[in-house]
Design an enzyme around this catalytic site. Structure first.
Site, PDB file in Angstrom:
ATOM      1  N   LYS A 192       0.927  -1.226   0.038  1.00  0.00           N
ATOM      2  CA  LYS A 192       0.224   0.059   0.172  1.00  0.00           C
ATOM      3  C   LYS A 192       0.904   1.075   0.046  1.00  0.00           C
ATOM      4  CE  LYS A 192      -1.691   2.674   2.887  1.00  0.00           C
ATOM      5  NZ  LYS A 192      -1.865   4.178   2.095  1.00  0.00           N
ATOM      6  N   THR A 246       6.674   7.565  13.617  1.00  0.00           N
ATOM      7  CA  THR A 246       6.760   6.904  14.554  1.00  0.00           C
ATOM      8  C   THR A 246       5.392   6.610  15.278  1.00  0.00           C
ATOM      9  OG1 THR A 246       8.857   7.596  15.188  1.00  0.00           O
ATOM     10  CG2 THR A 246       7.768   6.822  17.157  1.00  0.00           C
ATOM     11  N   GLU A 266      10.396   1.072  10.081  1.00  0.00           N
ATOM     12  CA  GLU A 266      11.351   2.336   9.709  1.00  0.00           C
ATOM     13  C   GLU A 266      10.964   3.302   9.759  1.00  0.00           C
ATOM     14  OE1 GLU A 266      13.082   5.128   8.219  1.00  0.00           O
ATOM     15  OE2 GLU A 266      13.107   4.437   6.429  1.00  0.00           O
ATOM     16  N   CYS A 300      13.814  10.976   6.206  1.00  0.00           N
ATOM     17  CA  CYS A 300      13.655  10.455   7.528  1.00  0.00           C
ATOM     18  C   CYS A 300      14.954  10.391   8.177  1.00  0.00           C
ATOM     19  CB  CYS A 300      13.134   8.859   7.490  1.00  0.00           C
ATOM     20  SG  CYS A 300      13.914   7.937   6.316  1.00  0.00           S
ATOM     21  N   GLU A 397      10.411  15.812  14.713  1.00  0.00           N
ATOM     22  CA  GLU A 397      11.069  15.663  13.272  1.00  0.00           C
ATOM     23  C   GLU A 397       9.923  16.732  12.831  1.00  0.00           C
ATOM     24  OE1 GLU A 397       9.499  11.925  11.492  1.00  0.00           O
ATOM     25  OE2 GLU A 397      11.517  11.797  10.373  1.00  0.00           O
TER      26      GLU A 397
HETATM   27  P1  NDP Z   1       2.236   8.218   7.970  1.00  0.00           P
HETATM   28  O1  NDP Z   1       2.862   7.238   9.076  1.00  0.00           O
HETATM   29  O2  NDP Z   1       0.826   8.656   8.630  1.00  0.00           O
HETATM   30  O3  NDP Z   1       2.045   7.253   6.755  1.00  0.00           O
HETATM   31  C1  NDP Z   1       2.771   6.168   6.322  1.00  0.00           C
HETATM   32  C2  NDP Z   1       2.084   5.234   5.653  1.00  0.00           C
HETATM   33  O4  NDP Z   1       0.955   4.483   6.372  1.00  0.00           O
HETATM   34  C3  NDP Z   1       1.151   5.831   4.442  1.00  0.00           C
HETATM   35  O5  NDP Z   1       0.863   4.631   3.558  1.00  0.00           O
HETATM   36  C4  NDP Z   1      -0.157   5.739   5.438  1.00  0.00           C
HETATM   37  O6  NDP Z   1      -1.272   6.113   4.543  1.00  0.00           O
HETATM   38  C5  NDP Z   1      -0.320   4.613   6.148  1.00  0.00           C
HETATM   39  N1  NDP Z   1      -0.852   4.652   7.313  1.00  0.00           N
HETATM   40  C6  NDP Z   1      -1.537   5.646   7.885  1.00  0.00           C
HETATM   41  N2  NDP Z   1      -2.238   5.364   9.097  1.00  0.00           N
HETATM   42  C7  NDP Z   1      -2.104   4.064   8.924  1.00  0.00           C
HETATM   43  C8  NDP Z   1      -2.535   2.793  10.172  1.00  0.00           C
HETATM   44  N3  NDP Z   1      -3.219   3.297  11.080  1.00  0.00           N
HETATM   45  N4  NDP Z   1      -2.124   1.656   9.882  1.00  0.00           N
HETATM   46  C9  NDP Z   1      -1.561   1.245   8.655  1.00  0.00           C
HETATM   47  N5  NDP Z   1      -1.033   2.343   7.908  1.00  0.00           N
HETATM   48  C10 NDP Z   1      -1.380   3.429   8.102  1.00  0.00           C
HETATM   49  O7  NDP Z   1       2.907   9.401   7.612  1.00  0.00           O
HETATM   50  P2  NDP Z   1       2.384  10.661   6.898  1.00  0.00           P
HETATM   51  O8  NDP Z   1       2.324  10.517   5.547  1.00  0.00           O
HETATM   52  O9  NDP Z   1       1.160  10.934   7.577  1.00  0.00           O
HETATM   53  O10 NDP Z   1       3.278  11.724   7.482  1.00  0.00           O
HETATM   54  C11 NDP Z   1       3.199  12.305   8.849  1.00  0.00           C
HETATM   55  C12 NDP Z   1       4.602  12.065   9.391  1.00  0.00           C
HETATM   56  O11 NDP Z   1       5.310  11.097   9.612  1.00  0.00           O
HETATM   57  C13 NDP Z   1       5.516  13.374   8.335  1.00  0.00           C
HETATM   58  O12 NDP Z   1       5.613  14.838   8.940  1.00  0.00           O
HETATM   59  C14 NDP Z   1       6.938  12.857   9.145  1.00  0.00           C
HETATM   60  O13 NDP Z   1       7.440  13.343  10.190  1.00  0.00           O
HETATM   61  C15 NDP Z   1       6.844  11.394   9.235  1.00  0.00           C
HETATM   62  N6  NDP Z   1       7.282  10.426   8.100  1.00  0.00           N
HETATM   63  C16 NDP Z   1       8.359   9.699   8.208  1.00  0.00           C
HETATM   64  C17 NDP Z   1       8.705   9.075   7.418  1.00  0.00           C
HETATM   65  C18 NDP Z   1       9.889   8.222   7.236  1.00  0.00           C
HETATM   66  O14 NDP Z   1      10.383   8.010   6.272  1.00  0.00           O
HETATM   67  N7  NDP Z   1      10.282   7.916   8.300  1.00  0.00           N
HETATM   68  C19 NDP Z   1       7.932   8.908   6.003  1.00  0.00           C
HETATM   69  C20 NDP Z   1       6.760   9.716   6.130  1.00  0.00           C
HETATM   70  C21 NDP Z   1       6.446  10.465   7.066  1.00  0.00           C
HETATM   71  P3  NDP Z   1      -1.613   7.465   4.439  1.00  0.00           P
HETATM   72  O15 NDP Z   1      -0.586   7.918   3.371  1.00  0.00           O
HETATM   73  O16 NDP Z   1      -3.008   7.184   2.982  1.00  0.00           O
HETATM   74  O17 NDP Z   1      -1.981   8.057   5.395  1.00  0.00           O
END
Ligand code: NDP
Length: 795
Positions: A192, A246, A266, A300, A397
């Site tokens: 996904k 996180t 991660e 990240c 972050e």
């Molecule tokens: P999320 O952690 O919300 O999203 C990462 C993935 O998980 C997306 O595909 C998201 O879907 C999906 N997801 C969201 N909620 C759930 C759930 N309950 N169960 C399973 N999967 C889920 O990150 P965001 O995109 O909302 O970004 C928010 C913050 O996260 C950023 O500002 C940043 O600080 C951090 N981040 C960190 C990353 C990294 O590489 N470590 C990468 C991206 C974000 P959907 O996109 O549809 O919400």
């Protein structure tokens, strides 16, 4: 503009990349993305779609299928059906498919790069020169691992259906990091992507179709968090691999607790970028551009915390500000642009709010006078100075192009500030003194440390976090272990209810009036101590005779044990040779008391003298094995394509809780504790209730074997209550648990708060006398984390 004028201004003209091919592709999809399930394009069960737009100009990219539980269920079934034959075709056939994917990605690299930039907003220079080449590299590299699986990972098997959830910052690269190793190892995948960035995943699915990848091997479910949640909760999914925040990682840890699903996370980071006074400051400035302004800081492992040695802080800040003036912010499709668009308005709003928070807390803001696009989701490169290490912005972050800067005086202080974070994903160290850099790098609690370079990635080197940056590695051989399991482990049977013994349960009704010959104590910080509660638990022999009292340890005793472990860090830092010597000495001392221990085993378990003797002999052999491995289970040197060596160093996890197997007796105790300390961990162990007396006898051996205080701490008492306390303790870094399914669930659930590394048995019974199982590398692997230190070479 005349040539003379160009020379005078040194301004660049625009150099737009053509979007024609990508726009044509989007038109061919009728600007609508569907799921890819079992080799077919599927409309969403809900018939609902949501819009995904180009963040640079708001134009529609496509309507995206809004996946739900039903769609996920279909995809998991398709993956499940396909998995057996995907394994059966063998590593060589899988290698050919992965190779074909790699070739197709290279052939379509321009389309992939432009689509990625349109969808995500990242500069075309980055998607073209970094993201897509690394994607191809991942598939090539893992084609190789598929070919080598049977020889390099003997007695391992795939997990089954793997659910993979990825974020929007590197859409295709994160797909590659997850899909390539999973498929190579014989798993099938349901992926996904993030709701903001589905385009390149759809193109990837088309490539899978084009190369005739068997139906169901790769499935794509589009949608938002609810589709991700359904995937996490699906009971036919054997593993979840997640990259993202996180907060969501923590929810996934809790949701999968006790389910037996393997998990790798991660997560976020707040990585330190440490500059010593002898660093080449011009290189540092270019490094910073790559560290924090690459991908608009939506990385990240972005070097978002600049730590400058005080003496060069002013000079460096001046240079950074001058460089910021030259950064070009604009259309992601312009080849001369340094910073493109932020992925979405919601992310832009978050960045603005956090920067304001920093200013409110006293930080000084610097933004260049660079012209900004008049519309779209853009944010200028930003520097915040006067930030205290404990300030919100030094800890949170931001995930945007925002650098927070602070100073330090000594290398020790630099390490301290760098480690003053709940995260531990990466760090950069800048110094012309390689001795200093290589002294500092191992002291930083982070999965990747880049020396005089930053944001380097390659398929051959593992990437992943310490602490709340998550666990598990992606890339390298270490990354493969996330997608396989030992065949013996897969075939273990479950505990029967009767085998769930707690200390209290072992109290039987035999006479309490019998003569007590022994009152054991807890073993904390190298000393025998009474339990804080003052209570004890009666111990009975195999005939029900009351033979001794064991201390009833509690929360306060655990606190003392953790304190003792924290003071025993010399054990972690000492040489492996020293640890090996002490382990050999422990074995020697146990051998000299073999008869006594065998008699105790017979007394407690009713085993024959021969069997008891054999158990002690095997325990001695296990200690020898751990001693043998202590100085041999060492790291590796990876050779990424760049002029860099990557030192993959195995490091102890830190403070490890061990709830030893109830059925394991002395062997279970020894076989778990010894590999853990051999790798440099400090442990707090709760022994088996029935045979705890053997563990408390054992501390007399430890006392005579030169084992430093605090390396092994033994707490007896109610295993369930002690498990609960240990699982909730923030200063425990890892937890190995052998007990009930409920206990396993509790450990995994509670571990989510501080992201402890856990290894639990889900109620399955290990055969402690079976050498294939217990002497396997698994125990060593679980006792370490791998840190990759990147060292460039050449003039
Ligand atoms: P999320 O952690 O919300 O999203 C990462 C993935 O998980 C997306 O595909 C998201 O879907 C999906 N997801 C969201 N909620 C759930 C759930 N309950 N169960 C399973 N999967 C889920 O990150 P965001 O995109 O909302 O970004 C928010 C913050 O996260 C950023 O500002 C940043 O600080 C951090 N981040 C960190 C990353 C990294 O590489 N470590 C990468 C991206 C974000 P959907 O996109 O549809 O919400």
């Amino acid at each position: 503009m005349s040539i003379k004028e160009i020379f005078n201004t040194m301004d660049y003209g625009t150099a737009p990349e053509s979007t024609a091919m990508a726009k044509q592709w989007l038109a061919e999809q009728q600007h609508q993305f569907k799921h890819f399930i079992g080799g077919q394009w599927q409309t969403p069960a809900s018939q609902q779609y949501f819009n995904s737009n180009n963040p640079a100009n708001g134009e529609l990219i496509a309507e995206v299928a809004d996946g739900n539980e039903q769609d996920v269920d279909l995809a998991v079934s398709a993956a499940h059906q396909a998995q057996k034959s995907w394994v059966a075709i063998g590593g060589h056939a899988r290698a050919k498919y992965l190779y074909a994917i790699a070739r197709q990605i290279q052939k379509h690299s321009r389309l992939f790069a432009v689509l990625e930039s349109l969808d995500n907003g990242k500069p075309i220079r980055e998607s073209r020169d970094i993201d897509i080449p690394l994607v191809a590299r991942h598939f090539y590299h893992h084609a190789g691992w598929a070919q080598l699986m049977s020889s390099e990972l003997p007695n391992m098997q795939p997990l089954g259906v793997v659910g993979q959830i990825i974020p929007w910052n590197f859409p295709l690269l994160m797909l590659a990091w997850k899909v390539a190793p999973a498929l190579a190892m014989g798993n099938t995948v349901v992926l996904k992507p993030a709701e903001f960035t589905s385009a390149t995943a759809v193109l990837f699915a088309q490539i899978c179709q084009a190369i005739n990848l068997p139906a169901g091997v790769f499935n794509l479910i589009l949608g938002d968090g609810k589709a991700g949640k359904a995937l996490v909760e699906h009971n036919q999914v054997a593993k979840i691999a997640f990259t993202g925040s996180t907060e969501v990682g923590r929810l996934i840890r809790q949701a999968t607790a006790g389910s037996g699903k393997k998990l790798s996370l991660e997560l976020g980071g707040k990585s330190a970028f440490i500059v010593f006074d002898d660093a080449d400051l011009d290189s540092v400035v270019e490094g910073l551009v790559d560290a924090i302004w690459f991908n608009q800081g939506q990385v990240c492992c972005a070097g978002s915390r600049l730590l400058m040695q005080e003496s060069i802080a002013e000079k460096l800040t001046t240079k950074i500000k001058a460089r910021m003036e030259k950064l070009v912010v604009g259309s992601p499709l312009d080849k001369g642009v340094d910073l493109g668009a932020i992925v979405d308005q919601s992310q832009l709003d978050t960045i603005k709010q956090l920067v304001q928070l920093g200013i409110d807390e006293g930080a000084s803001l610097h933004q260049p006078s660079t012209p900004m696009p008049s519309s779209g989701c853009f944010y200028p490169p930003t520097l915040l100075t006067n930030v205290e290490p404990a300030a919100t912005l030094a800890q949170l972050e931001i995930f945007g192009p925002v650098l927070v800067a602070m100073t330090f005086r000594t290398p020790n202080e630099a390490v301290q500030i760098a480690n003053n974070s709940r995260y531990g994903l990466a760090a950069s160290v800048w110094s012309e003194n390689i001795n200093l850099a290589l002294d500092v790098a191992p002291k930083i609690k982070a999965g990747s440390v880049w020396i005089n370079c930053t944001n380097m990635f390659d398929a051959c080197a593992g990437f992943g976090g310490y602490r709340e940056s998550g666990f598990g590695r992606e890339g390298g051989k270490e990354g493969l272990y996330e997608y396989v399991q030992e065949t013996w482990l897969a075939n273990l049977s479950a505990t029967t209810a009767a085998q769930k013994v707690s200390a209290k349960a072992s109290v039987n009704t035999a006479s309490h009036q019998l003569k007590i010959d022994h009152t054991a104590k807890l073993y904390i910080g190298g000393k025998q101590v009474r339990p804080d509660s003052g209570y004890s638990i009666p111990v009975f022999d195999a005939n029900g005779e009351h033979i001794a009292e064991l201390p009833d340890g509690s929360r306060k005793d655990i606190r003392n044990a953790v304190d003792a472990m924290n003071k025993a860090t010399d054990w972690t830092n000492t040489s492996a040779h020293n640890r090996a010597q002490i382990l050999f000495f422990i074995a020697e001392n146990l051998e000299s008391r073999q008869t006594e221990f065998a008699a105790r085993i017979t007394q407690l378990t009713g085993k024959s003298a021969d069997d008891a003797n054999a158990e002690v002999a095997l325990a001695i052999s296990r200690i020898f094995s751990s001693a043998a491995w202590a100085d041999k289970y060492d790291g590796q040197i990876h050779n990424p394509p760049q002029r860099i060596v990557t030192l993959a160093m195995k490091e102890a996890i830190g403070n490890l809780a061990i709830v030893a197997p109830e059925q394991g007796g002395l062997l279970g105790f020894i076989s778990t504790v010894m590999p853990a300390i051999a790798m440099g961990n400090r442990v707090c162990v709760v022994p088996s209730a029935q045979t705890a007396l053997l563990a408390t006898d054992f501390y007399q051996i430890l006392n005579t074997s030169d084992l430093p205080a605090g390396v092994i701490n033994i707490i007896t008492g109610d295993r369930d209550a002690l498990t609960d306390t240990l699982a909730k303790h923030y200063d425990i870094d890892g937890f190995w648990y052998w007990g009930s399914p409920e206990g396993s669930k509790l450990v995994e659930y509670e571990a989510a708060a501080s992201m402890k590394r856990t290894w639990v048995n889900y109620g399955k019974i290990y055969e402690w006398s079976n050498e294939t199982q217990i002497d396997s590398e698994l125990f060593l692997r679980k006792a370490v984390e791998i840190k990759n230190i990147w060292v460039p070479y050449g003039a």
